[in-house]
Design a protein around this motif. Structure first.
Motif, mmCIF file in Angstrom:
data_model
loop_
_atom_site.group_PDB
_atom_site.id
_atom_site.type_symbol
_atom_site.label_atom_id
_atom_site.label_comp_id
_atom_site.label_asym_id
_atom_site.label_seq_id
_atom_site.Cartn_x
_atom_site.Cartn_y
_atom_site.Cartn_z
ATOM 1 N N ARG A 50 30.496 -23.236 -7.586
ATOM 2 C CA ARG A 50 30.241 -21.791 -7.582
ATOM 3 C C ARG A 50 28.909 -21.477 -8.273
ATOM 4 O O ARG A 50 28.157 -20.615 -7.815
ATOM 5 N N ARG A 51 28.623 -22.184 -9.367
ATOM 6 C CA ARG A 51 27.355 -21.937 -10.071
ATOM 7 C C ARG A 51 26.151 -22.300 -9.208
ATOM 8 O O ARG A 51 25.126 -21.621 -9.248
ATOM 9 N N GLU A 52 26.293 -23.385 -8.421
ATOM 10 C CA GLU A 52 25.152 -23.886 -7.663
ATOM 11 C C GLU A 52 24.972 -23.193 -6.316
ATOM 12 O O GLU A 52 24.021 -23.495 -5.602
ATOM 13 N N GLN A 53 25.889 -22.332 -5.920
ATOM 14 C CA GLN A 53 25.709 -21.624 -4.650
ATOM 15 C C GLN A 53 24.522 -20.666 -4.718
ATOM 16 O O GLN A 53 23.667 -20.658 -3.837
ATOM 17 N N ARG A 54 24.464 -19.857 -5.745
ATOM 18 C CA ARG A 54 23.316 -18.973 -5.980
ATOM 19 C C ARG A 54 22.875 -18.259 -4.693
ATOM 20 O O ARG A 54 21.735 -18.371 -4.250
ATOM 21 N N LEU A 55 23.789 -17.599 -4.065
ATOM 22 C CA LEU A 55 23.512 -16.954 -2.786
ATOM 23 C C LEU A 55 22.481 -15.837 -2.941
ATOM 24 O O LEU A 55 22.584 -14.988 -3.811
ATOM 25 N N ASP B 281 22.066 -34.641 -5.372
ATOM 26 C CA ASP B 281 22.619 -35.922 -5.800
ATOM 27 C C ASP B 281 22.865 -35.977 -7.301
ATOM 28 O O ASP B 281 23.876 -36.540 -7.762
ATOM 29 N N HIS B 282 21.970 -35.412 -8.080
ATOM 30 C CA HIS B 282 22.106 -35.510 -9.536
ATOM 31 C C HIS B 282 23.207 -34.602 -10.083
ATOM 32 O O HIS B 282 23.615 -34.753 -11.238
ATOM 33 N N LEU B 283 23.693 -33.679 -9.256
ATOM 34 C CA LEU B 283 24.768 -32.782 -9.690
ATOM 35 C C LEU B 283 26.115 -33.131 -9.059
ATOM 36 O O LEU B 283 27.152 -32.659 -9.535
ATOM 37 N N ARG B 284 26.097 -33.930 -8.016
ATOM 38 C CA ARG B 284 27.336 -34.186 -7.277
ATOM 39 C C ARG B 284 28.318 -35.007 -8.099
ATOM 40 O O ARG B 284 28.002 -36.114 -8.544
ATOM 41 N N PRO B 285 29.535 -34.497 -8.323
ATOM 42 C CA PRO B 285 30.550 -35.279 -9.042
ATOM 43 C C PRO B 285 30.985 -36.493 -8.220
ATOM 44 O O PRO B 285 30.873 -36.516 -6.998
ATOM 45 N N THR B 286 31.475 -37.488 -8.912
ATOM 46 C CA THR B 286 31.962 -38.684 -8.239
ATOM 47 C C THR B 286 33.223 -38.361 -7.450
ATOM 48 O O THR B 286 34.167 -37.782 -7.996
ATOM 49 N N PRO B 287 33.280 -38.712 -6.152
ATOM 50 C CA PRO B 287 34.524 -38.488 -5.406
ATOM 51 C C PRO B 287 35.650 -39.356 -5.947
ATOM 52 O O PRO B 287 35.416 -40.457 -6.469
ATOM 53 N N ILE B 288 36.858 -38.870 -5.833
ATOM 54 C CA ILE B 288 38.040 -39.536 -6.395
ATOM 55 C C ILE B 288 39.056 -39.771 -5.289
ATOM 56 O O ILE B 288 39.346 -38.861 -4.501
ATOM 57 N N VAL B 289 39.595 -40.982 -5.225
ATOM 58 C CA VAL B 289 40.692 -41.300 -4.314
ATOM 59 C C VAL B 289 41.920 -41.586 -5.166
ATOM 60 O O VAL B 289 41.922 -42.515 -5.983
ATOM 61 N N ALA C 71 21.045 -24.189 5.048
ATOM 62 C CA ALA C 71 21.392 -25.590 4.801
ATOM 63 C C ALA C 71 21.693 -25.863 3.332
ATOM 64 O O ALA C 71 22.324 -26.867 3.005
ATOM 65 N N GLU C 72 21.254 -24.982 2.427
ATOM 66 C CA GLU C 72 21.457 -25.198 1.002
ATOM 67 C C GLU C 72 22.686 -24.470 0.470
ATOM 68 O O GLU C 72 23.019 -24.596 -0.705
ATOM 69 N N ILE C 73 23.355 -23.711 1.309
ATOM 70 C CA ILE C 73 24.592 -23.048 0.898
ATOM 71 C C ILE C 73 25.726 -24.058 0.991
ATOM 72 O O ILE C 73 25.891 -24.734 2.003
ATOM 73 N N THR C 74 26.504 -24.187 -0.058
ATOM 74 C CA THR C 74 27.541 -25.206 -0.082
ATOM 75 C C THR C 74 28.870 -24.624 -0.532
ATOM 76 O O THR C 74 28.918 -23.665 -1.304
ATOM 77 N N ALA C 75 29.942 -25.240 -0.031
ATOM 78 C CA ALA C 75 31.285 -24.896 -0.487
ATOM 79 C C ALA C 75 32.055 -26.158 -0.854
ATOM 80 O O ALA C 75 33.264 -26.111 -1.051
#
Length: 451
Positions: free
Chosen positions: A252-257, A275-283, A264-268
């Motif tokens: 939510r913080r990084e959406q900055r609409l 890459d430097h902000l993306r949390p590690t995916p968990i299985v 292309a930079e809008i994310t949900a």
């Protein structure tokens, strides 16, 4: 006896020996040639016998009458391409007007017998084009994964399909999955192959193994978090839910609409984050979910409700936060209590190994693919690892995982132990590793892993 006769006899002996001992080698050396000749020679007659031809058009009939020529024959679909593969042939056909792809799916068993192939499956490539994928030998009898089977980000190869293709577990396409099967059906080997494949990726593996950790504890060096009892599992799931909420706050913080922000930079979800902000995916892998759902006292019932509520929340909301579920069990029905069917509805992927009764197969496929239920109950006991895999779209296919020994799985996990990420929210559940390299789950009852 002439030299030619001796040579032919030797070639025939080699071909028979390969067909018996090495069917894949036989197919690549002899079988593919025989199959191509057989299909091309029989094609028109087989299509006609299977009802896959169309009568001549009116203008062709009128032209034949005017010129006094014989009435033209029915026309078979036109062959666009015939391509050999390492397990069979791929025949691509252009349909005639009035034909439907379903006709070829319905006639697949007759085509299999007519062309003397092991298996034939049909699928529509695009409007008017159908692909028949044929296998020349039983690829599920002795599973050998091709060396070229490479996955990608959150996509790993785990089994062979009956049509000769590699079966991939794709977490982007199918975030959460259910894996059911009776004892000695190969369910644990499937999970072992999955862990070994995921070990090579930059993901966090989280395990809940209530069989005192006998399945997952030996692989603990590659696990970020691991528990082996329901009490610890409840706390672990609460921590995962809290971690998920923190990831959503980050997104939510990084959406900055704003009006000038490119689409292309809008994310949900986490995958559009830098890459430097993306949390590690968990299985999250849950072995024998029934142990989490059963209870005998009021206190255990409260713990059970906590666990199921957390699992449902993770299944509903975890995908965008990069949390994926693999739920395993022998049965997964409403007898496990309230909330269990809600959880099952969130598990898009379904894999069913051999089951002891039709009801267990119905729990996996009854609501999405009734045909898969029949295929599941027909799995033989002498073929462990064979399963029916499908999803909520209703499509399904038979697969079989290669046999992976625990020793080899441990070696793979240990060799990729350096990839094990640290997730601060799960530090309390990190497996305890002894100085000698023996791993154990963090619980009162510990068991050393194989090294």
């Amino acid at each position: 006896m002439t030299a030619l006769t001796v040579t032919l006899a030797l070639v025939a002996s080699v071909a028979l020996l390969l067909r018996w001992q090495r069917p894949a080698w036989y197919w690549m050396s002899f079988g593919v040639v025989f199959a191509v000749v057989r299909i091309l020679a029989r094609y028109a007659s087989v299509m006609d016998a299977c009802g896959l031809t169309v009568p001549p058009s009116r203008w062709r009939l009128a032209l034949a009458r005017m010129t006094g020529r014989p009435i033209p024959e029915s026309r078979a679909p036109r062959i666009l391409r015939l391509r050999p593969t390492r397990t069979g042939l791929v025949l691509r056909l252009k349909l005639r007007p009035g034909q439907d792809a379903f006709d070829f799916s319905a006639a697949s068993d007759r085509l299999r017998h007519s062309f003397v192939m092991q298996n034939v499956t049909a699928r529509e490539i695009r409007s008017g084009v159908v692909e028949l994928r044929m296998t020349g030998y039983d690829v599920l009898k002795r599973v050998q994964m091709p060396a070229a089977a490479r996955g990608g980000v959150m996509r790993v190869p785990v089994a062979m399909r009956e049509d000769g293709e590699v079966y991939y577990r794709d977490y982007h396409q199918t975030p959460h999955a259910l894996n059911v099967g009776a004892t000695q059906s190969g369910k644990s080997v499937y999970q072992r192959n999955l862990v070994a494949a995921l070990a090579t990726l930059d993901v966090a593996l989280v395990g809940i193994d209530c069989k005192q950790g006998v399945e997952l504890a030996p692989l603990a060096r590659r696990f970020t978090a691991l528990t082996d009892n329901p009490d610890a599992a409840a706390d672990l799931l609460d921590a995962l839910v809290e971690h998920m909420e923190g990831v959503y706050q980050l997104i939510r913080r990084e959406q900055r609409l704003s009006a000038d922000l490119p689409d292309a930079e809008i994310t949900a979800d986490i995958w559009d984050l830098p890459d430097h902000l993306r949390p590690t995916p968990i299985v999250l892998l849950v072995d024998e979910v029934a142990e989490l759902a059963l209870f005998a006292t009021k206190e255990e019932e409260k713990r059970r409700d906590r666990i199921i509520t957390s699992l449902v929340r993770l299944a509903q909301l975890g995908r965008a936060a990069g949390i994926y579920l693999e739920i395993c069990g022998q049965r997964f029905g409403s007898e496990l209590g309230k909330g269990i069917t809600m959880l099952r509805a969130q598990l898009t992927g379904r894999t069913a190994h051999r089951v002891n009764d039709e009801t267990s197969a119905n729990m996996a496929f009854g609501d999405i693919a009734p045909d898969a239920v029949l295929a599941t109950v027909q799995i033989r006991t002498d073929r462990p690892g064979t399963a029916v895999a499908g999803d909520s779209s209703g499509g399904w296919v038979r697969i079989r995982t290669p046999h992976l020994t625990l020793r080899r799985a441990v070696n793979i996990a240990n060799s990729h132990a350096h990839r094990t990420p640290e997730v601060p929210a799960l530090d309390a559940f990190r497996p305890v590793l002894s100085p000698l390299g023996k791993a154990a789950a963090p619980s009162a009852v510990t068991a050393p892993a194989i090294v």
